[in-house]
Design a protein around this motif. Structure first.
Motif, PDB file in Angstrom:
ATOM      1  N   ALA A  70       0.835  -1.208   0.000  1.00 52.13           N
ATOM      2  CA  ALA A  70       0.000   0.000   0.000  1.00 52.13           C
ATOM      3  C   ALA A  70       0.867   1.254   0.000  1.00 52.13           C
ATOM      4  O   ALA A  70       0.565   2.239  -0.695  1.00 52.13           O
ATOM      5  N   GLY A  71       1.961   1.222   0.773  1.00 51.87           N
ATOM      6  CA  GLY A  71       2.863   2.365   0.793  1.00 51.87           C
ATOM      7  C   GLY A  71       3.540   2.577  -0.551  1.00 51.87           C
ATOM      8  O   GLY A  71       3.720   3.718  -1.004  1.00 51.87           O
ATOM      9  N   ILE A  72       3.918   1.471  -1.202  1.00 55.37           N
ATOM     10  CA  ILE A  72       4.526   1.562  -2.534  1.00 55.37           C
ATOM     11  C   ILE A  72       3.528   2.148  -3.523  1.00 55.37           C
ATOM     12  O   ILE A  72       3.865   3.037  -4.322  1.00 55.37           O
ATOM     13  N   ASP A  73       2.282   1.661  -3.473  1.00 57.56           N
ATOM     14  CA  ASP A  73       1.260   2.172  -4.392  1.00 57.56           C
ATOM     15  C   ASP A  73       1.065   3.669  -4.214  1.00 57.56           C
ATOM     16  O   ASP A  73       1.012   4.423  -5.206  1.00 57.56           O
ATOM     17  N   PHE A 118      10.816 -13.063  -8.117  1.00 57.90           N
ATOM     18  CA  PHE A 118       9.920 -13.927  -8.874  1.00 57.90           C
ATOM     19  C   PHE A 118       9.391 -15.079  -8.033  1.00 57.90           C
ATOM     20  O   PHE A 118       8.260 -15.541  -8.241  1.00 57.90           O
ATOM     21  N   ARG A 119      10.183 -15.555  -7.080  1.00 62.59           N
ATOM     22  CA  ARG A 119       9.703 -16.629  -6.198  1.00 62.59           C
ATOM     23  C   ARG A 119       8.461 -16.181  -5.437  1.00 62.59           C
ATOM     24  O   ARG A 119       7.503 -16.950  -5.265  1.00 62.59           O
ATOM     25  N   TYR A 120       8.468 -14.920  -4.963  1.00 65.25           N
ATOM     26  CA  TYR A 120       7.350 -14.425  -4.169  1.00 65.25           C
ATOM     27  C   TYR A 120       6.361 -13.606  -4.996  1.00 65.25           C
ATOM     28  O   TYR A 120       5.413 -13.054  -4.439  1.00 65.25           O
ATOM     29  N   GLY A 121       6.579 -13.494  -6.301  1.00 68.47           N
ATOM     30  CA  GLY A 121       5.643 -12.782  -7.159  1.00 68.47           C
ATOM     31  C   GLY A 121       5.599 -11.289  -6.914  1.00 68.47           C
ATOM     32  O   GLY A 121       4.576 -10.636  -7.191  1.00 68.47           O
ATOM     33  N   LEU A 122       6.700 -10.724  -6.429  1.00 68.20           N
ATOM     34  CA  LEU A 122       6.687  -9.306  -6.078  1.00 68.20           C
ATOM     35  C   LEU A 122       6.512  -8.417  -7.297  1.00 68.20           C
ATOM     36  O   LEU A 122       5.955  -7.318  -7.198  1.00 68.20           O
ATOM     37  N   ASP A 123       6.986  -8.870  -8.446  1.00 71.23           N
ATOM     38  CA  ASP A 123       6.830  -8.068  -9.662  1.00 71.23           C
ATOM     39  C   ASP A 123       5.367  -7.886 -10.023  1.00 71.23           C
ATOM     40  O   ASP A 123       4.992  -6.901 -10.668  1.00 71.23           O
ATOM     41  N   ARG A 124       4.516  -8.829  -9.606  1.00 72.38           N
ATOM     42  CA  ARG A 124       3.083  -8.744  -9.904  1.00 72.38           C
ATOM     43  C   ARG A 124       2.287  -8.074  -8.787  1.00 72.38           C
ATOM     44  O   ARG A 124       1.126  -7.712  -8.989  1.00 72.38           O
ATOM     45  N   LEU A 125       2.906  -7.928  -7.624  1.00 73.54           N
ATOM     46  CA  LEU A 125       2.201  -7.352  -6.482  1.00 73.54           C
ATOM     47  C   LEU A 125       2.388  -5.841  -6.364  1.00 73.54           C
ATOM     48  O   LEU A 125       1.523  -5.153  -5.825  1.00 73.54           O
ATOM     49  N   VAL A 126       3.513  -5.340  -6.854  1.00 74.31           N
ATOM     50  CA  VAL A 126       3.778  -3.913  -6.688  1.00 74.31           C
ATOM     51  C   VAL A 126       3.040  -3.097  -7.754  1.00 74.31           C
ATOM     52  O   VAL A 126       2.516  -3.633  -8.730  1.00 74.31           O
ATOM     53  N   HIS A 127       3.031  -1.822  -7.568  1.00 76.19           N
ATOM     54  CA  HIS A 127       2.396  -0.872  -8.483  1.00 76.19           C
ATOM     55  C   HIS A 127       2.893  -1.083  -9.913  1.00 76.19           C
ATOM     56  O   HIS A 127       4.070  -1.368 -10.147  1.00 76.19           O
ATOM     57  N   LEU A 167      12.495  -6.901   0.548  1.00 72.46           N
ATOM     58  CA  LEU A 167      12.528  -6.300  -0.783  1.00 72.46           C
ATOM     59  C   LEU A 167      11.440  -5.248  -0.951  1.00 72.46           C
ATOM     60  O   LEU A 167      11.674  -4.191  -1.547  1.00 72.46           O
ATOM     61  N   LEU A 168      10.248  -5.506  -0.421  1.00 74.04           N
ATOM     62  CA  LEU A 168       9.184  -4.514  -0.519  1.00 74.04           C
ATOM     63  C   LEU A 168       9.558  -3.235   0.229  1.00 74.04           C
ATOM     64  O   LEU A 168       9.342  -2.124  -0.274  1.00 74.04           O
TER      65      LEU A 168
END
Length: 381
Positions: free
Chosen positions: A18-21, A49-58, A232-233
């Motif tokens: 939410a903070g990143i967004d 990619f293991r945690y799908g962070l590229d798809r979760l962030v803004h 990472l987030l």
């Protein structure tokens, strides 16, 4: 598990997202005009990619995958020289497992092993030293490879060998350092970067001030990060907040592990055993001044290049071309994604690798393949 579970907490991850967004929206980041953040370390690429962070962030955040895999940036000429040493009579050649399948111009170490060379996988240089103790009639060579993370263990092993007076143990030194290639990337006018996620393991050794030039000379923020998803987030959020506030600093998100000034014992061992090479060839980046290490003269007895007459030939390293049709260099420097290579997932797979990026445990292509980033080349961005 302490120091793991708390950094995978879903509630904390949602708060950071939410903070990143909010911050990305505030600075005007969009899919068409993204904030481009390079993660330097291949371990970070795999974690993203293991945690799908590229798809979760803004959608306005784009991860650019840097040259942070020491196996991937090793020029093929050096793989050829490793094979040349390994095929000498009486040699036991030892290596970490992720270097065994990296292609040279003719063969990999694994292929040389299949043809009869005595090549063994070890977990540390001390394992190789123990092999030398048990086989005094054989020459035991360790493939010294890696950034500052693994350099201290090799240096300490050389010091131990010297204390014992070992005569049948050498290191084929291919240790390299992180700051020089970052400078080379920043000097490339085609590289458009807004910030960096700094390598956690390397920084455990060298501290955080080795990156001061990134903020001071180039005005780019960098945050040294851990490897869990909330690490990472949080690091992405810290980079974004620097951009929002008009700052460019070196910050340490991974302070629970990374000391500001690094590890003095490791740094002392490196300084004692190694000196800078005038230049070293990086796969995908070419020659970079003062980016490689070589063994000092006082430890020449443990230098495989001196023992086997294999000198570092920069010109020859440059002349070795990548396999035809591959885009390893462009992927390695973050100019395209792995799926932008026409060989990705077709002729180049983990079973039939054409480049080190597909076989290394930290390679970007391996990350895309393993964690579902596979797409046909025509669908790639």
């Amino acid at each position: 598990m302490r120091f793991v579970e708390e950094f995978r907490d879903p509630a904390l991850a949602k708060a950071l997202i939410a903070g990143i967004d909010a911050t990305a929206t505030a600075i005007g980041a969009t899919k068409d005009n993204p904030v481009r953040i390079m993660e330097i370390c291949g371990g970070h690429t795999h974690a993203i990619f293991r945690y799908g962070l590229d798809r979760l962030v803004h959608e306005g955040i784009e991860f650019i995958h840097g040259p942070g895999c020491p196996v991937c940036v090793l020029p093929m000429a050096r793989v050829d020289e490793a094979v040349q040493i390994a095929e000498q009579p009486g040699v036991i050649f030892t290596s970490f497992g992720d270097a065994m399948r990296v292609p040279g111009t003719k063969k990999s170490l694994l292929q040389a092993k299949a043809e009869g060379a005595d090549i063994r996988t070890v977990y540390s240089p001390l394992d190789a030293l123990e092999l030398a103790r048990r086989n005094p009639e054989r020459e035991v060579v360790f493939f010294g490879l890696g950034f500052e993370t693994t350099t201290p263990s090799t240096a300490l092993t050389i010091q131990q060998a010297a204390r014992e007076g070992m005569k049948n143990f050498t290191i084929f030194c291919n240790h390299i350092t992180v700051p020089p290639p970052i400078r080379a990337l920043l000097d490339d006018p085609d590289m458009l970067l807004d910030g960096f996620i700094g390598p956690g393991h390397v920084s455990m050794v060298i501290g955080i001030h080795a990156y001061d030039f990134i903020a001071r000379d180039y005005g780019k923020p960098i945050v040294v990060a851990g490897f869990e998803p909330t690490d990472l987030l949080q690091s992405v959020l810290m980079v974004l907040r620097q951009i929002e506030e008009g700052r460019a600093e070196v910050e340490n998100q991974y302070a629970r592990v990374v000391p500001e000034l690094g590890n003095p014992v490791s740094l002392a061992a490196i300084a004692d055993v190694y000196e800078e090479r005038p230049s070293f060839a990086w796969r995908g980046l070419g020659e970079i001044d003062l980016s490689g290490l070589r063994i000092r003269e006082k430890y020449a007895l443990y230098d495989a290049e001196a023992r086997f007459g294999i000198g570092y030939g920069a010109a020859r390293a440059r002349e070795v071309a990548e396999p035809e049709g591959t885009e390893c260099a462009a992927v390695m420097t973050g100019k395209i994604k792995p799926t932008g290579c026409p060989m990705f997932g077709t002729q180049c797979t983990p079973e039939t690798p054409l480049g080190a990026l597909m076989v290394s445990s930290e390679g970007a292509c391996a990350a895309y393949w393993q964690y579902g980033g596979r797409r046909a080349p025509e669908a790639a961005e």
